[in-house]
Design an enzyme around this catalytic site. Structure first.
Site, short mmCIF file in Angstrom:
data_model
loop_
_atom_site.label_atom_id
_atom_site.label_comp_id
_atom_site.label_asym_id
_atom_site.label_seq_id
_atom_site.Cartn_x
_atom_site.Cartn_y
_atom_site.Cartn_z
N SER A 153 -3.18 3.17 -1.59
CA SER A 153 -4.43 2.86 -0.93
C SER A 153 -4.27 3.07 0.57
O SER A 153 -3.24 2.70 1.14
CB SER A 153 -4.81 1.40 -1.22
OG SER A 153 -5.94 0.99 -0.48
N CYS B 174 0.85 -1.21 0.00
CA CYS B 174 0.00 0.00 0.00
C CYS B 174 0.88 1.25 0.00
O CYS B 174 0.81 2.07 -0.90
CB CYS B 174 -0.92 -0.01 1.21
SG CYS B 174 -2.11 -1.37 1.20
N ALA C 250 -10.64 -5.85 6.60
CA ALA C 250 -11.04 -6.58 5.40
C ALA C 250 -9.81 -7.25 4.78
O ALA C 250 -8.70 -6.75 4.87
CB ALA C 250 -11.66 -5.61 4.41
N ASP D 206 -6.54 2.73 4.23
CA ASP D 206 -7.66 2.48 5.13
C ASP D 206 -7.52 3.50 6.24
O ASP D 206 -6.70 3.36 7.14
CB ASP D 206 -7.55 1.04 5.64
CG ASP D 206 -8.60 0.68 6.69
OD1 ASP D 206 -9.24 1.59 7.24
OD2 ASP D 206 -8.73 -0.53 6.99
N ASN E 168 0.74 4.63 9.64
CA ASN E 168 1.74 4.88 8.59
C ASN E 168 2.42 6.23 8.77
O ASN E 168 3.64 6.36 8.56
CB ASN E 168 1.08 4.83 7.22
CG ASN E 168 0.64 3.44 6.81
OD1 ASN E 168 -0.41 3.28 6.19
ND2 ASN E 168 1.40 2.42 7.13
#
Length: 276
Positions: free
Chosen positions: A178, A157, A275, A180, A188
């Site tokens: 991407s 990601c 997910a 979340d 991050n």
């Protein structure tokens, strides 16, 4: 209030108020019960953190600081893809039968490449240029290696880091395909803020700015109410960041060489579903 909270609030409000839902599309991620994991998203969010002013730890809920540093060191220092080298379980669901996550993340940073100056992996190349050629505009890493994607248990990601020295300050751009927002945004941000501090200290530089570029910033359908609950909290001031000033070798840092002092945060009692 913490600037990380300001940006998180603005990002999430923008996503919730003006975002696009993918409920009409077929999506890859699934919840544990097999239900499609849909999201509401905004394209192209950019956040700028002045690391010399404050450390960007969110206070709207606690960021597990030691665990996020441990994962960052696993990737950038150990250059590992083996989950036995990690002191948390964040990667367990993506581990294969061989106990690795495939040719992903740390594996890519440890692959050596031939340069005019010799053989380097991606991390050692950054360290070399910071010492010997700080004016370089070529200090970049890439984890999204197309030839190896079929052997990665999860595509990266946060995939690209660019370093840039301006004056005596080390700046960085983190590119992320991407994000979340609830699960991983501040995780991050904290990881790469610490990484910039590490690179700066071992190179005799001061920290500058961290620019975080997110292509697809999204909130999962089952996260929306949790995010709204967080946004109702009143942020606390940013904590104070401590890095052990005695460490001058990038590979000598441990989790114990970093600390957040006066870290206040709001309670968050939800178990966040992830997910797959």
């Amino acid at each position: 209030m913490s600037y990380a909270d300001v940006r998180f609030r603005e990002n999430c409000q923008e996503i919730l108020e003006n975002g696009v839902w993918d409920t009409e599309l077929e999506v890859r991620p699934r919840w544990a019960d097999g239900t499609p994991a849909h999201t509401v998203k905004r394209f192209g969010i950019v956040n700028r953190y002045r690391l010399y002013e404050e450390f960007p730890a969110m206070t709207l809920r606690r960021t597990a600081f030691r665990s996020c540093i441990d994962e960052m060191l696993w990737i950038w220092q150990k250059k590992s893809n083996r989950i036995c080298d990690l002191n948390s379980h964040v990667w367990d669901q993506w581990a294969g039968e061989d106990g690795t996550i495939g040719k992903a993340y740390g594996y890519q940073l440890g692959v050596k490449h031939q340069y005019k100056e010799g053989m380097f992996d991606q991390v050692d190349r950054l360290l070399y240029d910071l010492r010997h050629n700080p004016a370089s505009r070529r200090m970049m890493t890439n984890l999204y290696v197309h030839a190896d994607l079929h052997e990665m248990n999860l595509y990266p990601c946060a995939y690209g880091l660019t370093l840039n020295v301006s004056g005596n300050r080390l700046n960085a751009v983190l590119n992320q395909r991407s994000q979340d927002m609830l699960t991983a945004n501040n995780w991050n941000v904290c990881q790469y803020a610490v990484l910039v501090h590490m690179f700066a200290q071992v190179s005799g530089l001061e920290v500058g700015e961290l620019l975080h570029v997110i292509a697809d910033a999204h909130i999962y359908d089952r996260h929306v109410d949790m995010v709204k609950e967080m946004l109702a909290n009143e942020p606390y001031p940013a904590p104070k960041f401590w890095i052990n000033p005695e460490i001058k070798d990038f590979y000598s840092f441990t989790v114990d060489d970093f600390r957040l002092d006066d870290y206040q945060y709001h309670a968050f009692d939800h178990k966040i579903p992830v997910a797959e």
